[in-house]
Design an enzyme around this catalytic site. Sequence first.
Site, short mmCIF file in Angstrom:
data_model
loop_
_atom_site.label_atom_id
_atom_site.label_comp_id
_atom_site.label_asym_id
_atom_site.label_seq_id
_atom_site.Cartn_x
_atom_site.Cartn_y
_atom_site.Cartn_z
N ALA A 1 0.84 -1.19 0.00
CA ALA A 1 0.00 0.00 0.00
C ALA A 1 0.88 1.25 0.00
CB ALA A 1 -0.92 -0.01 1.22
N GLY B 1 -0.91 -4.91 0.74
CA GLY B 1 -2.14 -4.72 -0.02
C GLY B 1 -2.10 -5.39 -1.38
N GLU C 1 -3.04 -8.89 -0.74
CA GLU C 1 -4.48 -8.94 -0.49
C GLU C 1 -5.27 -8.83 -1.79
OE1 GLU C 1 -5.18 -7.21 3.96
OE2 GLU C 1 -4.27 -5.83 2.53
#
Length: 257
Positions: free
Chosen positions: A65, A108, A111
């Site tokens: 991220a 992220g 994910e």
Amino acid sequence: MSKTYINVLKEGPIGIIQLNRPNALNALNRLMVDEIVEQLEEFNRDDQIRVILLKGNHRAFAAGADIEEMMEDTPLTLEMTDPFAVWDRISLIKKPIIAAVNGFALGGGFELALHCDLIIAAEDAKFGFPEVKLGVMPGAGGTQFLTKAMGRRKALEWIWLGESMSAKEAAHYGVINRVVAPELVEEEAMRLANQLTKQAPISLRLIKEAVYAAEDLPLLEGKKLERKNFYVTFASEDQNEGMQAFKEKRPPSFKGV
């Protein structure tokens, strides 16, 4: 078609989203995630698209991220804006989503790959959740997806230590589907996508619903859902086409109706 942080292509019935923030190794800021989810939803509504492919570039799928963006957050701003809520909309996509992963898929980025239905990875790809080393933790579903994929003990080990796992290790634990040479990742992902475009779209959709439900439902409830979805396929023209094609010893031509 290009947006701020993604490129969008169509190759016949395959919709392609390429992450396009190369100078930051495709690190995910919130606008980028919004664009990805909105495009997934657009492909989901497009009757011409049967399979969605999500990819990065040769250096990275997505290396986490945007840390600088998160440094501005407070508990109150996070509660008020709920930046992870947009991720939940990915689970509502009915069509198959394939991730083609080169390089890093961390934080992220990992994910995002885990939100996809199938993952094809390069031999040198790296997966992991380094958030613990920043004093935080996964927040967009990482603890849930990884635990479902590899079990509680191994998930705790990987997330607690914040280490990266190789593509070979990820495949061993059932986290990803296939490992190929780096130069073959997109080719293999497209080959798999093309195979799926030849299947009955309604069957793919109903299978996806039943398989995901199997992770959470008791066995009897899961079997009831499977049975209901099986019955629903008999309302489609594709069911008749598939069985007629089998009888006539020819490939079926599914229309998605």
